[in-house]
Structures are given as C-alpha cells and as structure tokens.
Scaffold this active site. Structure first.
Site, PDB file in Angstrom:
ATOM      1  N   ARG B  74       0.848  -1.193   0.000  1.00 44.34           N
ATOM      2  CA  ARG B  74       0.000   0.000   0.000  1.00 44.34           C
ATOM      3  C   ARG B  74       0.880   1.238   0.000  1.00 44.34           C
ATOM      4  O   ARG B  74       1.987   1.196   0.527  1.00 44.34           O
ATOM      5  CB  ARG B  74      -0.845   0.061   1.269  1.00 44.34           C
ATOM      6  CG  ARG B  74      -1.574  -1.188   1.573  1.00 44.34           C
ATOM      7  CD  ARG B  74      -2.190  -1.092   2.968  1.00 44.34           C
ATOM      8  NE  ARG B  74      -2.725  -2.391   3.365  1.00 44.34           N
ATOM      9  CZ  ARG B  74      -3.377  -2.606   4.483  1.00 44.34           C
ATOM     10  NH1 ARG B  74      -3.581  -1.603   5.325  1.00 44.34           N
ATOM     11  NH2 ARG B  74      -3.837  -3.803   4.769  1.00 44.34           N
ATOM     12  N   ASP B  76       0.351   5.355   1.236  1.00 43.13           N
ATOM     13  CA  ASP B  76      -0.575   6.219   1.970  1.00 43.13           C
ATOM     14  C   ASP B  76      -1.135   7.335   1.091  1.00 43.13           C
ATOM     15  O   ASP B  76      -0.613   7.608   0.013  1.00 43.13           O
ATOM     16  CB  ASP B  76       0.166   6.888   3.145  1.00 43.13           C
ATOM     17  CG  ASP B  76       0.368   5.943   4.307  1.00 43.13           C
ATOM     18  OD1 ASP B  76      -0.324   4.899   4.362  1.00 43.13           O
ATOM     19  OD2 ASP B  76       1.221   6.247   5.170  1.00 43.13           O
ATOM     20  N   TYR B 134      12.443   3.303  -2.043  1.00 40.61           N
ATOM     21  CA  TYR B 134      11.682   4.538  -1.854  1.00 40.61           C
ATOM     22  C   TYR B 134      12.647   5.708  -1.999  1.00 40.61           C
ATOM     23  O   TYR B 134      13.821   5.598  -1.637  1.00 40.61           O
ATOM     24  CB  TYR B 134      11.059   4.597  -0.452  1.00 40.61           C
ATOM     25  CG  TYR B 134       9.775   3.827  -0.302  1.00 40.61           C
ATOM     26  CD1 TYR B 134       8.561   4.395  -0.669  1.00 40.61           C
ATOM     27  CD2 TYR B 134       9.767   2.530   0.221  1.00 40.61           C
ATOM     28  CE1 TYR B 134       7.363   3.696  -0.520  1.00 40.61           C
ATOM     29  CE2 TYR B 134       8.574   1.828   0.371  1.00 40.61           C
ATOM     30  CZ  TYR B 134       7.370   2.415   0.004  1.00 40.61           C
ATOM     31  OH  TYR B 134       6.199   1.735   0.153  1.00 40.61           O
ATOM     32  N   ARG B 222       8.755   6.858   5.628  1.00 35.55           N
ATOM     33  CA  ARG B 222       8.525   8.219   6.113  1.00 35.55           C
ATOM     34  C   ARG B 222       9.111   8.431   7.503  1.00 35.55           C
ATOM     35  O   ARG B 222       9.450   9.557   7.875  1.00 35.55           O
ATOM     36  CB  ARG B 222       7.033   8.529   6.115  1.00 35.55           C
ATOM     37  CG  ARG B 222       6.521   8.862   4.721  1.00 35.55           C
ATOM     38  CD  ARG B 222       5.025   8.777   4.650  1.00 35.55           C
ATOM     39  NE  ARG B 222       4.382   9.827   5.416  1.00 35.55           N
ATOM     40  CZ  ARG B 222       3.058   9.891   5.624  1.00 35.55           C
ATOM     41  NH1 ARG B 222       2.268   8.961   5.122  1.00 35.55           N
ATOM     42  NH2 ARG B 222       2.551  10.878   6.315  1.00 35.55           N
TER      43      ARG B 222
END
Lengths: 269, 269
Positions: B74, B76, B134, B222
């Site tokens: 997933r 966000d 990422y 994050r």
C-alpha cells in the site's frame, strides 16, 4: 517625482482617487513564483482567474485600497514562473520582508512571493528589465511522470538534441523574430530582439531549452520551443531555422509549444 | 495451478463466481506511476477515492467482470509512485501492450500504466518482491517552487546533509526496525528488515533520501525520513539514530515525514 506626476495625470479622476496616486507612495519590487496550471495567465481578464487578480486583491486588502501590480510581462494560461518580477505602489509603507510574509499568508499556495523590497519610483518591472530568461521543459518518453504532468511538455518521439542545438545556434543574435511572434502585427514596437542564448540540455528523459534575450515577442519563447521540437523530431532540418527566421513571417512550420512546459525563469535589471 | 486453486477455495461463493477464478485466467504484471495528491492512497476504502479503486474499475470494464488488483504494497494518501507494481487475473486474455494502452485510455491522467505483461500464475506483486526502493524528496529553502508543492516535502531550516548521512549509515543492515514502524504491534510478521541502502544527496535546494530494503514496515520510509530530517536540523545527534533503532520502540523523536515527499521508486523481483 516627475514620473509619478506624469502617471497620475493620465488617470481618470476616480482612478486617481482610488489608487491614491500620491507623491508619498512607496514603490515595491517583488519576485514571484507561480504554478500557472489553474490560472488564465498573469493579466486580469473577464474569463478566468489570473495571477495579477489574486495579487492585487491581496495587496488591496493590505493597503486598504486598490493597488495595481505591473509585471515584467504577461505569461499565458498554464505557463509557470520560477521568477516573475512585478512592481506596485503602496500608500502604507512597510518593510519588504514583512510585506512578503503578509502576502504569502494571504495568497493561495500556487502563488508565492520570493522577495519584496522597496525601490525608487523610477523602477518599472517591464521597462527597466535588461534581459529575461525562459526555460522550456520537455519530458521525452512514452509516459510523463503523472506528478510532473502540469509542468513538463510531453513529447513521445525521441528527440535529436544535437539537431536541436544546431538549429538553436542559427537563431542566436540580434535578429528580427517576426516569424516567432504569435501575431507580428500586434507587436507595438519592432520585432527585433537580441537572443543572447538558446541552448538545449538533456538529462535522461528530460530536455531543457534555455532562452535568454533582452525581450521576447508575444509567444516567442513557446514558438522557439515549437520549432526546436519539430527539428528534434526530424520534421524540419536544422538549417530551416535560418530560412524561417529570414522569412520574417509566421508559418505553420513553427507551432506554439504547449504552455505547461514553459517557465519564466528570471528577469534581470 | 495449485496456487490458483488455493486462492479460489478461500473466496466466498459469490466472490468466487464474480471474480471468475478459473484455471484458464491469465495473470498480468503491471508497472504503474501515480500522482498520489488526489487519492486516499492505494488501497480501497470507504472514505476517499483510491488508486486501486480506479484501476479495478477500469479493469472490470475491460474484462467484463470484477477484477482484484494486488499491489506490491500500500501507499498512503498523498504518496506518489514512480513505479508501483501490481498483478491481477483477466478472464479475457490480451496482449500486454494493448492492455497498457487500453488502461491508460480509461484511467485519469494522474495514474499511468508504464508497462503490462503476462506472467505465470505464480507471480505475486507483494510476495514475489525481492526488494523495494523509496525516495524522499525535500525542498530545503524558504519557499517551495509552487509547481512542486505536491511532490516535495518542505523544510525551511537548512539541513546538515553530512550529519544526515552519518545517521543513515548507522541504520543500514539487517535490523529490527520496530522503532520506525507506525505501530510495531500491527506488523503481522517480524519487524526485522534488511535495509541495504540509505543515502542522502543534495542538489541545490533539493535533498533526496534513497532507501532500499527487502521490505518496509508500515510508514517505515517516512519514519526514516522523519528521523533524518530531525538530525539534519540539529534536533538530534547522528549517533542517536543507533540508540533509537536499538530501543525497538516508537518514540516522538521519530516523526513521520509528510506524505508529499515520498515516492515508491522501484520494486524488483
């Protein structure tokens, strides 16, 4: 002073009063960045929200009366600014940095004031400009990254950057750019401009065209990009850039490249 | 085959029929890019439009019945993807490139299919993934360029990239990243991951954090960015990265960095 008086004398009485065109007003120079996506360009118009409108509305609220903001030049709908310059006069003088912060607090997030400072009344954002730089960003691949779709022009066909650079070199110099104006007859003064730089750089799928001149005709930056893209695609020979320039007539061979790729990059004084 | 049967047997009868879970279905792997700004993330939910929903709706129309798309993981709300990977099964097989074009014609411009190809039914976007990358983009200046406001995290205070790099080096390796999970107890398997790369690069006002691992806990990317930003600001010592990691407990010293700076960059199989 004389400059201020002359300006005032040309205004209608009601505008004169409204704009409070007084000798004790303070002139400011601001640098503005904007995302042009949701605007009908810089200049106030009937249809669509413009950047000038947003700025003047904030300035009016701050100064307690109408304020007119003059930019270094108009930008079209969808065109962005990394740095646009404007000037205006305020009746209530304030420190530049305070003004910058106050404006940013009132303006929407797609318009940002980079700097604000007091300048002498002789400063004029358009007339005092010595040179301007535009940059045109092309994403040259099958797909534009979706998060960049509003700030890159999409060209699928692989572009020959060498050919584009060759064509670009033929356009540099003090020349009559009538062939690169949207409507050469609408230009108020001459169509001669000094294009001091026109370069192409590629970094991966991204191609950046840099154009620097003492001034740009209406849609000249996008027309230069349009021609260079056609050359890069192989639809035109690099040498044809010179022929088209010499013709001093607008032709279908010079398309206006899409607005979303264009950034007013800098204005120097 | 066995894999397909097992999957089918776990579905409720109506879903079984609806999804036409048959042995002759064809599995596809797609690579997707998206601008997460206007979505409530990848996964379908009650409140807000999601990327999975948009994709499944297009796939359903194409295939003439419900299709479930499984992503590598997933993302966000507000998080972007330069390359997300998903798989799904279609009852009406078609050539990958044809499928890609058909989907792009149906999907909104902020979701783009980069590639589509047939894969064996053993392929699973999440379970087959070997590693993920990422990237976290920070605009480290007083003002974020307005046209990048949705795809850069804004940090005003000048960041010490050297200190950030020092802290990053202390986190690389096969470690228990519980301190970097939003809710370590919610992680179904272990909180151990192998972080193979965590680097920082600055280019002008832009700072890019690159994180590569065999997997990421919920909000780990994050949280890593959040810690590194705090170190860069001088609020934490680089050495504290190690202490926090060793604590294996979530602490307020590790904030979750804003979604808009994060990009799922790549998934390898």
């Amino acid at each position: 002073m004389l400059d201020v008086e002359r300006q005032c004398s040309t205004l209608k009485p009601e505008t004169f009063l409204a704009a409070a065109c007084r000798a004790d007003m303070q002139r400011y120079k601001i640098e503005i960045a904007y995302d042009g996506t949701n605007y009908a360009g810089w200049q106030i118009q009937q249809n669509g929200v413009t950047i000038q409108e947003k700025l003047q509305s904030a300035l009016g609220q701050l100064d307690g009366g109408p304020v007119i903001a003059h930019a270094s030049g108009r930008t079209d709908a969808g065109v962005h600014a990394q740095k646009q310059v404007a000037h205006f006069d305020l009746a209530q003088p304030r420190d530049g940095e305070t003004l910058r912060r106050a404006l940013n607090a009132m303006l929407p997030p797609d318009i940002r004031i980079l700097s604000a400072r007091r300048v002498p009344p002789s400063f004029h954002a358009r007339k005092s400009a010595k040179s301007k730089e535009y940059r045109y960003f092309i994403w040259n691949a099958e797909i534009v990254p979706p998060y960049y779709r509003h700030c890159r022009a999409h060209v699928r066909k692989p572009l020959d950057v060498g050919a584009m650079a060759k064509a670009a070199r033929l356009l540099v110099g003090e020349r009559d750019f009538a062939a690169f104006a949207a409507n050469p007859n609408r230009e108020v003064d001459s169509t001669i401009r000094k294009l001091s730089e026109l370069t192409i750089a590629r970094r991966g799928p991204e191609i950046v065209i840099r154009a620097m001149a003492n001034g740009f005709l209406y849609r000249m930056a996008r027309s230069l990009a349009g021609l260079l893209i056609r050359v890069g695609e192989g639809a035109l020979n690099p040498a044809e850039a010179e022929t088209i320039l010499a013709s001093r007539a607008r032709t279908a061979r010079v398309p206006t490249a899409p607005a979303e790729g264009l950034f007013l990059w800098n204005v120097t004084y």
